[in-house]
Structure formats: structure tokens, C-alpha cells
Design a protein around this motif. Structure first.
Motif, PDB file in Angstrom:
ATOM      1  N   GLY A  54      -0.626   3.978   3.534  1.00 20.62           N
ATOM      2  CA  GLY A  54       0.518   3.487   2.773  1.00 20.62           C
ATOM      3  C   GLY A  54       1.755   3.149   3.569  1.00 20.62           C
ATOM      4  N   ASP A  55       1.713   3.298   4.893  1.00 18.09           N
ATOM      5  CA  ASP A  55       2.890   2.940   5.695  1.00 18.09           C
ATOM      6  C   ASP A  55       3.213   1.451   5.608  1.00 18.09           C
ATOM      7  OD1 ASP A  55       3.186   5.538   6.452  1.00 18.09           O
ATOM      8  OD2 ASP A  55       2.557   5.249   8.532  1.00 18.09           O
ATOM      9  N   SER A  56       2.253   0.644   5.209  1.00 17.61           N
ATOM     10  CA  SER A  56       2.492  -0.793   5.065  1.00 17.61           C
ATOM     11  C   SER A  56       3.647  -1.057   4.109  1.00 17.61           C
ATOM     12  CB  SER A  56       1.235  -1.492   4.552  1.00 17.61           C
ATOM     13  OG  SER A  56       1.496  -2.837   4.251  1.00 17.61           O
ATOM     14  N   ASP A  57       3.718  -0.295   3.026  1.00 15.96           N
ATOM     15  CA  ASP A  57       4.793  -0.472   2.044  1.00 15.96           C
ATOM     16  C   ASP A  57       6.154  -0.147   2.652  1.00 15.96           C
ATOM     17  OD1 ASP A  57       2.889  -1.174   0.162  1.00 15.96           O
ATOM     18  OD2 ASP A  57       2.746   0.865  -0.647  1.00 15.96           O
ATOM     19  N   VAL A  58       6.196   0.911   3.467  1.00 13.53           N
ATOM     20  CA  VAL A  58       7.447   1.310   4.118  1.00 13.53           C
ATOM     21  C   VAL A  58       7.886   0.240   5.113  1.00 13.53           C
ATOM     22  CG1 VAL A  58       8.517   3.022   5.632  1.00 13.53           C
ATOM     23  CG2 VAL A  58       6.952   3.765   3.824  1.00 13.53           C
ATOM     24  N   ARG A  60       7.058  -2.918   5.151  1.00 11.63           N
ATOM     25  CA  ARG A  60       7.451  -4.138   4.426  1.00 11.63           C
ATOM     26  C   ARG A  60       8.880  -4.011   3.903  1.00 11.63           C
ATOM     27  NH1 ARG A  60       4.540  -7.337  -0.549  1.00 11.63           N
ATOM     28  NH2 ARG A  60       6.155  -8.899  -0.678  1.00 11.63           N
ATOM     29  N   ASP A  61       9.229  -2.848   3.372  1.00 14.20           N
ATOM     30  CA  ASP A  61      10.577  -2.622   2.859  1.00 14.20           C
ATOM     31  C   ASP A  61      11.615  -2.750   3.971  1.00 14.20           C
ATOM     32  OD1 ASP A  61      12.489  -1.832   0.811  1.00 14.20           O
ATOM     33  OD2 ASP A  61      12.592   0.083   1.875  1.00 14.20           O
ATOM     34  N   SER A  78       5.058 -11.394   7.668  1.00 14.63           N
ATOM     35  CA  SER A  78       4.384 -11.455   6.373  1.00 14.63           C
ATOM     36  C   SER A  78       2.984 -12.060   6.492  1.00 14.63           C
ATOM     37  CB  SER A  78       5.223 -12.226   5.357  1.00 14.63           C
ATOM     38  OG  SER A  78       5.370 -13.569   5.732  1.00 14.63           O
ATOM     39  N   TRP A  83       1.590 -10.169   3.723  1.00 13.20           N
ATOM     40  CA  TRP A  83       2.607 -10.024   2.691  1.00 13.20           C
ATOM     41  C   TRP A  83       2.999 -11.350   2.072  1.00 13.20           C
ATOM     42  CZ3 TRP A  83       6.161  -7.080   6.543  1.00 13.20           C
ATOM     43  CH2 TRP A  83       5.642  -5.803   6.783  1.00 13.20           C
TER      44      TRP A  83
END
Length: 98
Positions: A54-58, A60-61, A78, A83
Motif C-alpha cells: 500500500g505504499d503506492s497510495d502514500v 502518489r499523495d 504517473s 497512476w
């Protein structure tokens, strides 16, 4: 000049930590910006387990706050990490009815 692949993960990690250039984009890094650059440019390479967890979400943010959506850097990140929104989702077309 071609680089020889690391024989094991420990050697690969040492190579990334001591490298002057990013293993992903080739940008020269200073000691001051190394950690930030690697965390944004190749987090999937430096922590594959975290990336899958789940680090991808962090990332990306953080990337979206640092780089405007219209910037070249956002386009590269992206696309690299998947993304980018499909073209049909990013453009809205209005047509008149019959």
C-alpha cells in the motif's frame, strides 16, 4: 557503460545506497537529497514489500503535492506507476442532442 547486476539483495541495497546516480532515472543525487529522491523515484525498488502493501497510495499523495498534474515529472511518475487516468476519463466532451 553497462552495469553488472548485483548477485544478491544485500549487494543491490549497498549499491543503491552508495550510488551517485538514481538506479531508475539516472539523475545525480547529492547526500542531501538521496533519500527523498529514491523514496519518490523508485520506492518499489527500495522496498518491494512495502510497495505491494500500500505504499503506492502514500507515494502518489506525496507526488501529487510536489508536482502539478500538468508537469513533466508528474507525467513520468504517473506513467511509471500506473497512476495516469485513461484518456476518456480526463477529457469531457459535450455534444448537442438531436
Amino acid at each position: 557503460q553497462p552495469r553488472i547486476p548485483a548477485a544478491d539483495m544485500e549487494t543491490a541495497v549497498r549499491a543503491v545506497e552508495s550510488a551517485r546516480e538514481c538506479p531508475m532515472c539516472g539523475q545525480e543525487m547529492s547526500a542531501r537529497n538521496r533519500a527523498k529522491h529514491l523514496a519518490l523515484c523508485c520506492p518499489d525498488l527500495i522496498d518491494p514489500t512495502g510497495w505491494r502493501s500500500g505504499d503506492s497510495d502514500v507515494v502518489r499523495d506525496v507526488a501529487s503535492r510536489r508536482h502539478p498534474k500538468s508537469s513533466f515529472r508528474w507525467a513520468v511518475l504517473s506513467r511509471r506507476f500506473g497512476w495516469a487516468a485513461p484518456a476518456s476519463a480526463s477529457t469531457t466532451t459535450t455534444t448537442g442532442g438531436d
